[in-house]
Design a protein around this motif. Structure first.
Motif, short mmCIF file in Angstrom:
data_model
loop_
_atom_site.label_atom_id
_atom_site.label_comp_id
_atom_site.label_asym_id
_atom_site.label_seq_id
_atom_site.Cartn_x
_atom_site.Cartn_y
_atom_site.Cartn_z
N UNK A 63 0.83 -1.21 0.00
CA UNK A 63 0.00 0.00 0.00
C UNK A 63 0.86 1.26 0.00
N UNK A 64 1.97 1.21 0.72
CA UNK A 64 2.90 2.35 0.71
C UNK A 64 3.41 2.60 -0.70
N UNK A 65 3.80 1.52 -1.38
CA UNK A 65 4.34 1.71 -2.72
C UNK A 65 3.25 2.20 -3.67
N UNK A 66 2.04 1.69 -3.54
CA UNK A 66 0.95 2.16 -4.39
C UNK A 66 0.73 3.65 -4.20
N UNK A 67 0.84 4.14 -2.98
CA UNK A 67 0.72 5.58 -2.73
C UNK A 67 1.86 6.34 -3.40
N UNK A 68 3.07 5.76 -3.35
CA UNK A 68 4.21 6.42 -4.01
C UNK A 68 3.97 6.54 -5.51
N UNK A 69 3.36 5.52 -6.10
CA UNK A 69 3.04 5.58 -7.53
C UNK A 69 2.02 6.69 -7.79
N UNK A 70 0.97 6.74 -6.97
CA UNK A 70 -0.06 7.76 -7.16
C UNK A 70 0.49 9.17 -6.97
N UNK A 71 1.48 9.30 -6.10
CA UNK A 71 2.07 10.61 -5.83
C UNK A 71 3.16 10.98 -6.84
N UNK A 72 3.47 10.07 -7.76
CA UNK A 72 4.47 10.35 -8.78
C UNK A 72 5.90 10.13 -8.35
N UNK A 73 6.10 9.49 -7.19
CA UNK A 73 7.46 9.23 -6.71
C UNK A 73 8.11 8.05 -7.41
N UNK A 74 7.31 7.20 -8.03
CA UNK A 74 7.82 6.05 -8.77
C UNK A 74 6.78 5.67 -9.81
N UNK A 75 7.22 5.08 -10.93
CA UNK A 75 6.26 4.64 -11.93
C UNK A 75 5.72 3.26 -11.58
#
Length: 333
Positions: A184-196
């Motif tokens: 879930x943390x990584x999914x949030x990072x994707x949504x925030x543009x921190x990772x593709x």
């Protein structure tokens, strides 16, 4: 029994509002762990882009993926009023050491059933560290005698009663919830543009709890991504069937807690990194450890994480965007 305060405001609680009643936990980890890109290592290994989920930094005391699982496992032990916990693992087990460290800090008596493994750097001083943490150990002289020793560890009274049993590696539907939150943390990072969104997530598969939690977590997040589990233990321990079964068990707990996960995404298991056997020297893993030391600012070891990264040199990973889930602690306890 003194213990860290319970946390009820994490990503997982927001996805599953009744989680604290279904799976109470103790606050052990520093979350979220960061996601970083490793371009120099990607160039060496052959990936188009390589991102690293730094679960090695899950705690300044002792990081890695086991801390996440222990939040729920020790939380369950506390909720049941247990004075002691017991678990098992090989002599160099990071899970056993993490259980001894965080269990003692939470006020539990800790017992571990240990069995032999090939000599590795991780074995150096391990017995002394466990003793310094106050952990009681019972050793099986051979793997064949492990069932008897494990039963003794599980059912012999500790603190006046049978201890709460934590499965090897902390891998259960309950323990895997820790990795669910990591997804879930990584999914949030994707949504925030921190990772593709990655093409594939690569993770070492020992007792399979982290891989299973990631599969369940990405389903909960609605992020369709392939999880590639790199087997580093015998097939009887690590398999696609086990990963899927654990993931479904975690999803059942989340549904009881009010979550509405989607279907499981694709799961693959790579078997080629296991040779020549558990914890035995691997030229491919040794090469990766040298490459990481020269091209990245995190560390790996030869039994789990370097073997997982070694598969990126296979042709099918060329040109792909990869997320590597680093389960090895950045610090020694």
């Amino acid at each position: 029994m003194s213990a860290p305060p319970r946390r009820d405001d994490g990503r997982l609680e927001r996805a599953a509002p009744r989680l604290t009643t279904v799976a109470p936990r103790l606050r052990l980890a520093d979350l979220p762990t960061p996601v970083v890109e490793a371009p120099a290592l990607a160039a060496v290994l052959g990936a188009r882009r390589l991102f690293v989920k730094r679960d090695d930094r899950s705690s300044p005391l002792y990081g890695g993926s086991k801390v996440r699982a222990l939040e729920f496992l020790l939380g369950a032990a506390q909720a049941r009023g247990a004075r002691g916990v017991a678990t098992l693992g090989p002599e160099g087990s990071h899970h056993v050491l993490a259980t001894a460290l965080f269990g003692a800090r939470a006020g539990f008596l800790v017992r571990a059933a240990l069995f032999p493994q090939p000599a590795t750097d991780e074995l150096a001083g391990r017995g002394e560290r466990l003793a310094a943490l106050g952990a009681e150990t019972v050793r099986a002289p051979t793997v064949a005698l492990l069932p008897w020793v494990a039963a003794r560890a599980r059912w012999t009274a500790l603190g006046g009663a049978a201890p709460y049993w934590i499965p090897g590696g902390g891998s259960s539907a309950l323990g895997a919830l820790g990795a669910v939150e990591g997804a879930l943390e990584f999914a949030d990072a994707v949504r925030e543009g921190a990772a593709p969104p990655p093409d594939v997530v690569v993770v070492a598969a020992g007792s399979c709890g982290t891989a299973a939690g990631l599969v369940a977590g990405f389903a909960t997040a609605g992020l369709g991504v392939e999880v590639c589990a790199v087997r580093v233990t015998p097939r009887v321990v690590a398999s696609r069937r086990r990963i899927v079964a654990l993931a479904r068990g975690s999803l059942a707990l989340l549904e009881r807690a009010g979550a509405r996960p989607g279907p499981l995404g694709p799961v693959t298991v790579r078997h080629d990194a296991y040779a020549p056997g558990y914890a035995k020297p691997s030229p491919a893993a040794d090469a990766v450890m040298r490459d990481v030391g020269a091209a990245a600012d995190f560390r790996v070891e030869g039994t789990y994480t370097a073997r997982a990264l070694s598969v990126l040199r296979a042709p099918e990973f060329a040109g792909r965007t990869v997320l590597f889930w680093n389960t090895y602690s950045a610090v020694d306890p």
